[in-house]
Write a protein that holds these residues in place. Structure first.
Motif, short mmCIF file in Angstrom:
data_model
loop_
_atom_site.label_atom_id
_atom_site.label_comp_id
_atom_site.label_asym_id
_atom_site.label_seq_id
_atom_site.Cartn_x
_atom_site.Cartn_y
_atom_site.Cartn_z
N ILE A 21 -13.14 0.28 0.76
CA ILE A 21 -13.30 -1.02 1.43
C ILE A 21 -13.18 -2.15 0.42
CG2 ILE A 21 -14.96 -2.50 2.63
CD1 ILE A 21 -15.90 0.07 4.11
N LEU A 22 -13.81 -2.01 -0.74
CA LEU A 22 -13.68 -3.04 -1.77
C LEU A 22 -12.24 -3.18 -2.24
CD1 LEU A 22 -16.91 -2.43 -3.88
CD2 LEU A 22 -16.34 -4.46 -2.52
N LYS A 23 -11.54 -2.04 -2.39
CA LYS A 23 -10.13 -2.09 -2.77
C LYS A 23 -9.33 -2.86 -1.74
CE LYS A 23 -6.66 0.17 -1.64
NZ LYS A 23 -5.79 -0.99 -1.63
N MET A 24 -9.62 -2.59 -0.46
CA MET A 24 -8.92 -3.29 0.62
C MET A 24 -9.24 -4.78 0.60
SD MET A 24 -9.10 -2.49 4.71
CE MET A 24 -10.86 -2.77 4.81
N MET A 25 -10.50 -5.12 0.36
CA MET A 25 -10.90 -6.52 0.32
C MET A 25 -10.24 -7.27 -0.83
SD MET A 25 -14.93 -6.15 1.28
CE MET A 25 -15.29 -7.85 0.88
N LEU A 26 -9.98 -6.60 -1.93
CA LEU A 26 -9.33 -7.25 -3.08
C LEU A 26 -7.86 -7.56 -2.83
CD1 LEU A 26 -10.97 -5.29 -6.02
CD2 LEU A 26 -11.35 -7.69 -5.38
N MET A 27 -7.29 -6.94 -1.80
CA MET A 27 -5.89 -7.20 -1.50
C MET A 27 -5.66 -8.63 -1.00
SD MET A 27 -4.42 -4.54 -2.53
CE MET A 27 -2.77 -4.85 -1.96
N GLY A 28 -6.65 -9.22 -0.34
CA GLY A 28 -6.54 -10.61 0.12
C GLY A 28 -6.37 -11.57 -1.05
N PRO A 29 -7.31 -11.55 -2.01
CA PRO A 29 -7.14 -12.41 -3.19
C PRO A 29 -5.86 -12.09 -3.98
CG PRO A 29 -9.40 -11.65 -3.06
CD PRO A 29 -8.64 -10.92 -1.99
#
Length: 151
Positions: A21-29
């Motif tokens: 989930i954190l990996k996925m969230m970092l894709m936005g930035p």
């Protein structure tokens, strides 16, 4: 809830779910970074303070931005089902070694998928990592359904 957090399989699930989930969230930035550094924006308001000529140059697509954006979209399509199915799977009381194998393979496959997608590694690297992640999710879904249907 405290009892659940003492369960080794559930702790493993929460760890690997949090990682992907954190990996996925970092894709936005990361997408934002690529948009800024490549000067490729998709919304009028993103370039509202620019001249009309600059707006024409900046309101465009860029292959590298699109590559990161598609990688993020792929994460949304694969990580969300993994989290839901993985939670149900963890509740079926699988062997810890089998659960760890599922969770670790999925997390590794998704991380490698992102590296392969953003880094434009040659196929079939990206495709194989996607298939591997999907097989893990299907395997967990099979365990959930077979456990529930046999009760």
């Amino acid at each position: 809830m405290a009892d659940l957090m003492e369960n080794e399989v559930f702790k493993a699930f929460t760890t690997y779910a949090a990682i992907v989930i954190l990996k996925m969230m970092l894709m936005g930035p990361l997408t934002g970074y690529y948009r800024m550094t490549r000067g490729a924006f998709s919304n009028e308001e993103d370039v509202s303070r620019k001249s009309a000529e600059d707006k024409k140059k900046l309101l465009r697509t860029h292959p590298e931005v699109e590559r990161v954006r598609r990688s993020h979209q792929n994460d949304l399509e694969n990580i969300v089902p993994f989290v839901v199915i993985g939670l149900l799977y963890a509740l079926t009381a699988p062997e810890l070694s089998a659960a760890l194998l599922h969770f670790r393979i999925f997390a590794g496959a998704r991380i490698f998928h992102t590296v392969a997608y953003v880094g434009a590694l040659p196929q079939p690297s990206r495709g194989l990592s996607w298939i591997l992640g999907m097989l893990v999710t299907f395997s967990m879904a099979y365990r959930v359904l077979s456990t529930v249907l046999l009760l």
